[in-house]
Design a protein around this motif. Structure first.
Motif, PDB file in Angstrom:
ATOM      1  N   ARG A 180       0.806  -1.226   0.000  1.00 12.80           N
ATOM      2  CA  ARG A 180       0.000   0.000   0.000  1.00 12.80           C
ATOM      3  C   ARG A 180       0.844   1.283   0.000  1.00 12.80           C
ATOM      4  N   PRO A 181       1.910   1.401   0.837  1.00 13.88           N
ATOM      5  CA  PRO A 181       2.654   2.678   0.842  1.00 13.88           C
ATOM      6  C   PRO A 181       3.381   2.982  -0.467  1.00 13.88           C
ATOM      7  N   VAL A 182       3.719   1.968  -1.275  1.00 16.26           N
ATOM      8  CA  VAL A 182       4.488   2.224  -2.487  1.00 16.26           C
ATOM      9  C   VAL A 182       3.602   2.452  -3.708  1.00 16.26           C
ATOM     10  N   LEU A 183       2.295   2.273  -3.565  1.00 13.58           N
ATOM     11  CA  LEU A 183       1.413   2.422  -4.720  1.00 13.58           C
ATOM     12  C   LEU A 183       1.354   3.861  -5.256  1.00 13.58           C
ATOM     13  N   PRO A 184       1.249   4.896  -4.421  1.00 13.08           N
ATOM     14  CA  PRO A 184       1.174   6.253  -5.000  1.00 13.08           C
ATOM     15  C   PRO A 184       2.385   6.607  -5.859  1.00 13.08           C
ATOM     16  N   ALA A 185       3.593   6.336  -5.352  1.00 16.57           N
ATOM     17  CA  ALA A 185       4.791   6.675  -6.120  1.00 16.57           C
ATOM     18  C   ALA A 185       4.929   5.801  -7.357  1.00 16.57           C
TER      19      ALA A 185
END
Length: 414
Positions: free
Chosen positions: A254-259
């Motif tokens: 989840r934390p790496v999805l935006p970038a």
């Protein structure tokens, strides 16, 4: 001629000749196993009862692990239906307050993340669907027309109620698949009907069942991406991306999805948070792990005590045998090896029997509850391996005790 005194040593009268040093015969691995098995063959009833005690302990551990694993698999199956590993990515707002747009490359870039299993997207169009060309423009029925990837249904867990889903052929032509709510509002319940979208007739090729994981698709009309670009001027920017990941990697992905989805402006990407059911799953796993460790340790401890008790009694009963073997030249090391091997063989028999028994108990219980049967391979390996370890430790003291018996004391006990 050969000199007869060349290879002989002179001996003076009265000189003592040292006695030759005798070496104990070395036992091969096969001899050690055969020797250890002799004690088991001569006492079949005691061996059976001792092995049964070990088998019950190992079976208890295997059954606890297997039943818990089967129950956990059933919980996983039910939680997967709730979409605990499904994440949604949507465009947020730009710095000037306008609605952001995800780049064209968002889906292929997200697909490169190793734990990601499935990725599919839908894209909003500026058109609405009507039953025919005579319906007033304002009567949209709140139905959205979305461009959809072919892999959308597997990603969201959707199913086709009637007809078929978009494929490589139909996604290029004016064909649509209706969501469950959209079919009701359009009064279209079977393929073969045409609907009016953006000045073109689109053929209905399928109707979906309700999609609990993506309820927004129920009130949508889904068009293939190529057809949407050709007939509805779809710009190709996804408006919603559905991502399925491995259950254990949801929090890490989840934390790496935006970038990943929008490297230039990750702050303009919205990612849904994992379901509360995922937290419940993790709490359940922690509780089950503690339970398994406690019960498995107690079961193996009971089995080890049984092995130690059996070997101590065996040493006391076989003192004449030990004395005779010592008198015939057996070393202390060979006596220790004999009883340690006997203990290991006894533990191995019990461990194998317990593994089979525990697997059968797990299969029977899981079948009675309608669960999938799951016996982790590590549980069987750990059961047998730990049983051998405990058997060796439990047989070490009796083996050392047997090796310390002198031949005279052992033979005098007959």
């Amino acid at each position: 001629m050969t000199d007869p005194t060349k290879y002989s040593s002179p001996r003076e009268p009265g000189m003592r000749v040292p006695a030759p040093r005798l070496r104990a015969a070395r036992l091969s691995a096969a001899d050690v196993v055969r020797l250890g098995g002799t004690g088991l063959r001569t006492r079949p009833l005691r061996v059976f009862l001792s092995a049964l005690g070990i088998a019950i302990g190992v079976a208890a551990m295997i059954a606890v692990v297997g039943i818990s694993g089967s129950g956990h698999a059933e919980v996983d199956r039910r939680l997967d239906a709730l979409g605990t590993n499904l994440l949604r990515i949507a465009p947020g707002q730009s710095l000037d307050g306008e609605k952001a747009r995800l780049p064209y490359e968002a889906v292929p870039m997200i697909r490169r993340i190793p734990p990601v299993q499935r990725v599919a997207a839908t894209g909003a169009t500026d058109f609405h669907v009507y039953r025919n060309e005579h319906i007033s423009v304002g009567h949209t029925g709140s139905l959205a027309v979305l461009a959809a990837d072919r892999g959308l249904l597997p990603a969201v867990g959707g199913k086709v109620h009637r007809g078929r889903w978009l494929d490589a052929a139909t996604e290029k032509y004016p064909a649509v698949v209706l969501g469950a709510t959209a079919a009701q509002r359009l009064d279209v319940y079977a393929p073969g009907i045409r609907v009016w979208i953006g000045g073109y007739w689109f053929a209905v090729i399928g109707v979906l069942d309700p999609v609990p994981l993506a309820p927004e698709l129920d009130s949508a009309v889904l068009v293939g991406g190529p057809a949407a670009r050709a007939y509805l001027r779809f710009d190709g920017h996804p408006s919603m991306v559905y991502v399925r990941t491995e259950n254990s990697q949801v929090s890490a992905v989840r934390p790496v999805l935006p970038a990943t989805a929008y490297p230039e402006k990750p702050s303009e990407v919205l990612v849904s948070r994992p379901s509360d059911a995922l937290a419940a799953r993790e709490a359940t796993e922690s509780a089950l792990t503690g339970l398994l460790l406690g019960l498995g340790g107690v079961a193996l401890l009971v089995g080890g005590v049984g092995v130690g008790n059996t070997m101590v009694i065996s040493v006391l009963e076989r003192r004449p045998e030990i004395g005779l073997r010592r008198a015939l030249g057996a070393t202390r090391g060979q006596i220790r090896m004999q009883f340690v091997t006997e203990s290991l063989l006894l533990s191995l028999i019990g461990g194998l029997g317990g593994t089979v028994l525990g697997t059968l108990i797990t299969a029977g219980y899981a079948a009675s509850r309608g669960w999938p049967t799951v016996v982790p391979p590590w549980a069987s390996a750990a059961g047998i391996g730990s049983t051998l370890l405990i058997g060796m430790i439990a047989g070490l003291y009796p083996a050392v005790r047997a090796s310390r018996l002198s031949p005279t004391v052992a033979l005098s006990s007959t």
